[in-house]
Design an enzyme around this catalytic site. Structure first.
Site, short mmCIF file in Angstrom:
data_model
loop_
_atom_site.label_atom_id
_atom_site.label_comp_id
_atom_site.label_asym_id
_atom_site.label_seq_id
_atom_site.Cartn_x
_atom_site.Cartn_y
_atom_site.Cartn_z
N SER A 114 0.83 -1.19 0.00
CA SER A 114 0.00 0.00 0.00
C SER A 114 0.87 1.25 0.00
CB SER A 114 -0.94 -0.02 1.21
OG SER A 114 -1.94 0.95 1.08
N ASN A 115 0.30 2.38 0.32
CA ASN A 115 1.06 3.64 0.39
C ASN A 115 0.51 4.49 1.53
OD1 ASN A 115 -1.13 5.40 -0.69
ND2 ASN A 115 -0.86 4.08 -2.47
N TYR A 116 1.09 5.66 1.73
CA TYR A 116 0.76 6.48 2.90
C TYR A 116 -0.45 7.40 2.72
CZ TYR A 116 5.24 5.04 4.87
OH TYR A 116 6.27 4.31 5.38
#
Ligand code: C5P
Length: 220
Positions: free
Chosen positions: A29-31
């Protein structure tokens, strides 16, 4: 005051990250926090639009008057968004959709061993590009371009490659702009070549200025 050009229009906003399954207990995923997309959806609803918010996994409350559609992965986000394409006047891609996903997610939990492990990734569908390239005349497509450096030329290329009406370029500096934080510095590039550099703003104020710029491009 003059009624908003968004009043009575139908708007689809994507927001948040996506999660791409590695196995039953792990993902890529990412932030992204979803704050920018949620702020846009909230402001569009305030201006009298019918708003569909297609959201990845985030911890934010649904803004008042907004219809929310939850999705986890990029493929699921596309499936949730696609039925909304035909009847919208404006599509804003604010989600940080993962570009790749693991080719074959494993059921259960991958066990560790002493050897190295390879994870093969395949490309995800581009939700905004799918909307943009299949849309009917009069439907507007707006995207974000988040870059750590190099910036505005990539954003301009995105505008032409994805055939967008407007792209909001934001620099990810990890402190005042980009993911997770409550503020943003946006530069708006539109299809006519106009460039608007916004100052450091809260994401709510940035959403207002973005929608002001979009309203000028909407057919009345
Ligand atoms: O190409 P890039 O990922 O930088 O483009 C960013 C824009 O495209 C954002 O508006 C994002 O929401 C959208 N996008 C998308 N689906 C993808 C990748 C990006 O809708 N798979």
């Amino acid at each position: 005051p003059e009624p908003s050009a968004l009043s009575g229009k139908t708007v689809v906003v994507t927001a948040g990250p996506t999660r791409e399954k590695i196995d039953g207990v792990r993902y890529l995923s990412n932030y992204s926090s979803g704050k920018m997309g949620f702020a846009i959806a909230a402001e569009a609803a305030r201006r009298g639009a019918t708003v569909h918010l297609v959201s990845g996994p985030v911890t934010l409350p649904t803004p008042p008057g907004v219809q929310r559609h939850d999705a986890e992965s990029a493929v699921e986000m596309l499936e949730a968004a696609r039925p909304l394409f035909a009847d919208c006047d404006l599509f804003i891609g604010a989600a940080a959709v993962a570009d790749y996903r693991p080719e074959t997610p494993v059921e259960g939990k991958i066990k560790k061993h002493d050897a190295e492990m390879e994870l093969r990734l395949v490309r995800n569908p581009d939700i905004l590009a799918e909307f943009s390239t299949n849309r009917k005349p009069g439907q507007l497509a707006v995207g974000f371009a988040l870059e750590t450096a190099g910036g505005i030329d990539y954003a301009r290329r995105k505008l032409t490659d994805k055939k967008l009406d407007l792209v909001a370029f934001n620099i990810y500096d990890g402190t005042t702009s980009g993911f997770e934080v409550d503020t943003n510095v946006l530069t708006l590039l539109d299809r006519d070549g106009a460039i608007t550099e916004l100052p450091l703003l809260s994401k709510e104020e940035a959403a207002e200025r973005l929608l002001d710029a979009i309203e000028l491009l909407l057919p009345r």
